[in-house]
Design an enzyme around this catalytic site. Sequence first.
Site, PDB file in Angstrom:
ATOM      1  N   ARG A 254      27.879 -31.256  47.257  1.00  0.00           N
ATOM      2  CA  ARG A 254      27.522 -29.846  47.150  1.00  0.00           C
ATOM      3  C   ARG A 254      26.482 -29.493  48.208  1.00  0.00           C
ATOM      4  O   ARG A 254      25.534 -30.265  48.442  1.00  0.00           O
ATOM      5  CB  ARG A 254      26.924 -29.534  45.763  1.00  0.00           C
ATOM      6  CG  ARG A 254      27.931 -29.299  44.671  1.00  0.00           C
ATOM      7  CD  ARG A 254      28.709 -27.990  44.842  1.00  0.00           C
ATOM      8  NE  ARG A 254      29.695 -27.803  43.810  1.00  0.00           N
ATOM      9  CZ  ARG A 254      30.973 -28.201  43.853  1.00  0.00           C
ATOM     10  NH1 ARG A 254      31.439 -28.830  44.910  1.00  0.00           N
ATOM     11  NH2 ARG A 254      31.808 -27.943  42.867  1.00  0.00           N
TER      12      ARG A 254
ATOM     13  N   HIS B 152      35.074 -26.541  53.035  1.00  0.00           N
ATOM     14  CA  HIS B 152      35.212 -26.987  51.633  1.00  0.00           C
ATOM     15  C   HIS B 152      36.683 -27.264  51.279  1.00  0.00           C
ATOM     16  O   HIS B 152      37.266 -26.592  50.413  1.00  0.00           O
ATOM     17  CB  HIS B 152      34.606 -25.948  50.676  1.00  0.00           C
ATOM     18  CG  HIS B 152      34.285 -26.513  49.321  1.00  0.00           C
ATOM     19  ND1 HIS B 152      33.231 -26.082  48.563  1.00  0.00           N
ATOM     20  CD2 HIS B 152      34.903 -27.474  48.576  1.00  0.00           C
ATOM     21  CE1 HIS B 152      33.197 -26.739  47.416  1.00  0.00           C
ATOM     22  NE2 HIS B 152      34.211 -27.589  47.411  1.00  0.00           N
TER      23      HIS B 152
ATOM     24  N   GLU C 229      28.201 -20.853  50.637  1.00  0.00           N
ATOM     25  CA  GLU C 229      29.581 -20.710  51.138  1.00  0.00           C
ATOM     26  C   GLU C 229      30.093 -19.296  50.899  1.00  0.00           C
ATOM     27  O   GLU C 229      29.782 -18.700  49.866  1.00  0.00           O
ATOM     28  CB  GLU C 229      30.474 -21.740  50.419  1.00  0.00           C
ATOM     29  CG  GLU C 229      30.070 -23.153  50.778  1.00  0.00           C
ATOM     30  CD  GLU C 229      30.805 -24.213  49.960  1.00  0.00           C
ATOM     31  OE1 GLU C 229      31.707 -23.867  49.160  1.00  0.00           O
ATOM     32  OE2 GLU C 229      30.476 -25.392  50.127  1.00  0.00           O
TER      33      GLU C 229
HETATM   34  P1  NAP Z   1      30.778 -38.043  38.723  1.00  0.00           P
HETATM   35  O1  NAP Z   1      31.791 -39.086  38.411  1.00  0.00           O
HETATM   36  O2  NAP Z   1      30.063 -37.366  37.611  1.00  0.00           O
HETATM   37  O3  NAP Z   1      29.711 -38.691  39.717  1.00  0.00           O
HETATM   38  C1  NAP Z   1      28.486 -38.109  40.028  1.00  0.00           C
HETATM   39  C2  NAP Z   1      27.505 -39.224  40.343  1.00  0.00           C
HETATM   40  O4  NAP Z   1      26.293 -38.641  40.814  1.00  0.00           O
HETATM   41  C3  NAP Z   1      27.164 -40.082  39.124  1.00  0.00           C
HETATM   42  O5  NAP Z   1      27.339 -41.415  39.458  1.00  0.00           O
HETATM   43  C4  NAP Z   1      25.713 -39.766  38.820  1.00  0.00           C
HETATM   44  O6  NAP Z   1      25.044 -40.942  38.368  1.00  0.00           O
HETATM   45  C5  NAP Z   1      25.182 -39.302  40.180  1.00  0.00           C
HETATM   46  N1  NAP Z   1      24.103 -38.330  40.010  1.00  0.00           N
HETATM   47  C6  NAP Z   1      24.115 -37.185  39.299  1.00  0.00           C
HETATM   48  N2  NAP Z   1      22.924 -36.565  39.359  1.00  0.00           N
HETATM   49  C7  NAP Z   1      22.143 -37.366  40.119  1.00  0.00           C
HETATM   50  C8  NAP Z   1      20.785 -37.273  40.545  1.00  0.00           C
HETATM   51  N3  NAP Z   1      19.993 -36.249  40.182  1.00  0.00           N
HETATM   52  N4  NAP Z   1      20.301 -38.256  41.330  1.00  0.00           N
HETATM   53  C9  NAP Z   1      21.075 -39.293  41.689  1.00  0.00           C
HETATM   54  N5  NAP Z   1      22.365 -39.437  41.327  1.00  0.00           N
HETATM   55  C10 NAP Z   1      22.882 -38.476  40.562  1.00  0.00           C
HETATM   56  O7  NAP Z   1      31.426 -36.881  39.581  1.00  0.00           O
HETATM   57  P2  NAP Z   1      32.619 -36.966  40.641  1.00  0.00           P
HETATM   58  O8  NAP Z   1      33.907 -36.706  39.976  1.00  0.00           O
HETATM   59  O9  NAP Z   1      32.462 -38.210  41.465  1.00  0.00           O
HETATM   60  O10 NAP Z   1      32.251 -35.671  41.533  1.00  0.00           O
HETATM   61  C11 NAP Z   1      31.012 -35.622  42.193  1.00  0.00           C
HETATM   62  C12 NAP Z   1      30.773 -34.279  42.841  1.00  0.00           C
HETATM   63  O11 NAP Z   1      31.578 -34.118  43.986  1.00  0.00           O
HETATM   64  C13 NAP Z   1      31.105 -33.046  42.001  1.00  0.00           C
HETATM   65  O12 NAP Z   1      30.094 -32.750  41.065  1.00  0.00           O
HETATM   66  C14 NAP Z   1      31.259 -31.970  43.039  1.00  0.00           C
HETATM   67  O13 NAP Z   1      30.019 -31.326  43.259  1.00  0.00           O
HETATM   68  C15 NAP Z   1      31.678 -32.734  44.293  1.00  0.00           C
HETATM   69  N6  NAP Z   1      33.068 -32.429  44.698  1.00  0.00           N
HETATM   70  C16 NAP Z   1      33.274 -31.847  45.906  1.00  0.00           C
HETATM   71  C17 NAP Z   1      34.573 -31.588  46.297  1.00  0.00           C
HETATM   72  C18 NAP Z   1      34.867 -30.969  47.620  1.00  0.00           C
HETATM   73  O14 NAP Z   1      35.908 -30.322  47.749  1.00  0.00           O
HETATM   74  N7  NAP Z   1      34.027 -31.147  48.610  1.00  0.00           N
HETATM   75  C19 NAP Z   1      35.651 -31.890  45.460  1.00  0.00           C
HETATM   76  C20 NAP Z   1      35.376 -32.472  44.249  1.00  0.00           C
HETATM   77  C21 NAP Z   1      34.067 -32.750  43.873  1.00  0.00           C
HETATM   78  P3  NAP Z   1      23.753 -40.848  37.392  1.00  0.00           P
HETATM   79  O15 NAP Z   1      24.128 -39.915  36.272  1.00  0.00           O
HETATM   80  O16 NAP Z   1      23.507 -42.263  36.974  1.00  0.00           O
HETATM   81  O17 NAP Z   1      22.638 -40.321  38.217  1.00  0.00           O
HETATM   82  C1  8YV Z   2      37.202 -27.268  44.664  1.00  0.00           C
HETATM   83  C2  8YV Z   2      35.260 -28.859  44.172  1.00  0.00           C
HETATM   84  O1  8YV Z   2      37.292 -26.833  45.978  1.00  0.00           O
HETATM   85  O2  8YV Z   2      36.119 -29.892  42.232  1.00  0.00           O
HETATM   86  C3  8YV Z   2      35.124 -29.498  42.841  1.00  0.00           C
HETATM   87  O3  8YV Z   2      33.962 -29.641  42.395  1.00  0.00           O
HETATM   88  O4  8YV Z   2      34.309 -28.592  44.827  1.00  0.00           O
HETATM   89  C4  8YV Z   2      36.608 -28.610  44.738  1.00  0.00           C
HETATM   90  O5  8YV Z   2      37.577 -29.474  44.261  1.00  0.00           O
HETATM   91  C5  8YV Z   2      36.563 -26.202  43.892  1.00  0.00           C
HETATM   92  O6  8YV Z   2      36.153 -26.560  42.636  1.00  0.00           O
HETATM   93  C6  8YV Z   2      37.511 -25.036  43.780  1.00  0.00           C
HETATM   94  O7  8YV Z   2      36.802 -23.948  43.480  1.00  0.00           O
END
Ligand code: NAP
Ligand code: 8YV
Length: 327
Positions: free
Chosen positions: A237, A284, A266
């Site tokens: 993020r 994104h 964004e």
């Molecule tokens: P997840 O399985 O919940 O993983 C998040 C990780 O971050 C956990 O291991 C958590 O561990 C750690 N974390 C959370 N808060 C923290 C903090 N304050 N300090 C240090 N570590 C922290 O989630 P995921 O499915 O992997 O997704 C992660 C993130 O990717 C989403 O929340 C989203 O923002 C982003 N994302 C972006 C896209 C894109 O299109 N660019 C797409 C999908 C997701 P702890 O709880 O032990 O800290």
């Molecule tokens: C998407 C994401 O682009 O899953 C997330 O957290 O950032 C992305 O997969 C977004 O959620 C669509 O609005």
Amino acid sequence: MTKAEQSLPVAILVPGQFNDHAVGRIDQTFQQVRIERADPSLVTDDMRRTVRGIASFGGIDAAFIDALPNLEIIANFGVGYDSVDARHAAEHGIMVTNTPDVLTEEVADTAIGLLINTIRDLPRAETWLRDGSWAREGNYPLSRLTLRERSIGIFGMGRIGLAIARRLEAFALPIAYHNRRRVEGLSYDYHPTLKGLAAAVDTLISVAPGGASTKKAINAEILEALGPNGVFVNIGRGSTVDETALAAALANGTIAAAGLDVFADEPNVPAALLAAPNTSLLPHVGSASEHTRRAMADLCVDNLVSWFSEGRALTPVPEAEMVKARR
Ligand code: NAP
Ligand code: 8YV
């Protein structure tokens, strides 16, 4: 479409633009109500009376939740739900769901692509070919950076972080990580602080969620610790980064390069990041394939169907795990 889906007399509110497949399924199954944006001033008396669910890309705050007294569930399209006030929802007995797992591999693929683009400068090399520079001026300059001999740090070793790490194992690069808690059974080096991780590696990949606990966590001090050969990639993020500090670090050589898929405001990208010769930028697109967005849409709508036909959510966010169906 299941049999239960054919007859759910429930109004679902969909603010703003939404995924076409999700819109189609909601239309077939529920009474779909569209609203321009999630703004309490746009909520009509009819919406107040009838709306029991929201399907949304995000941006659902406490005021909007409070404007819908019969709301039972917010189905967020995306795994990251930092723009939904999930705590406020849970305090009012409202379920919040997200779309984990179905996008993990796609986002990890994108992260690897962005990492290589950033280090080997491939988008600019392609432009060099397409604009005739190759034929006119000769070979594209050698990339200053290489993935060889790098060490990787992952900020956010969750579902996507692990999928990125597994891919990077195939590149034979050492991997370390920082979370608030160590992941049991994971052999990568754990760093209890982000600064400790940044100092130990030269390539920092952030896939941490947004929200108060990570706000501007990647700041001048962290970039200083990453160092002059440092590469920073953000697929998590934009709110986790102090973008002013990042632009300064890229301009004055505090770090070498950055690859960014996400931004704090964004779709607005700071001019300094756009102009920097050592950034690789994406709009994104981490999960943005037709395949994966369809799977996300299905999980988003399946949560609504399950809630209103069986009284349970499929993928509740942690804040909402204790929320029960009102029946
Ligand atoms: P997840 O399985 O919940 O993983 C998040 C990780 O971050 C956990 O291991 C958590 O561990 C750690 N974390 C959370 N808060 C923290 C903090 N304050 N300090 C240090 N570590 C922290 O989630 P995921 O499915 O992997 O997704 C992660 C993130 O990717 C989403 O929340 C989203 O923002 C982003 N994302 C972006 C896209 C894109 O299109 N660019 C797409 C999908 C997701 P702890 O709880 O032990 O800290
Ligand atoms: C998407 C994401 O682009 O899953 C997330 O957290 O950032 C992305 O997969 C977004 O959620 C669509 O609005």
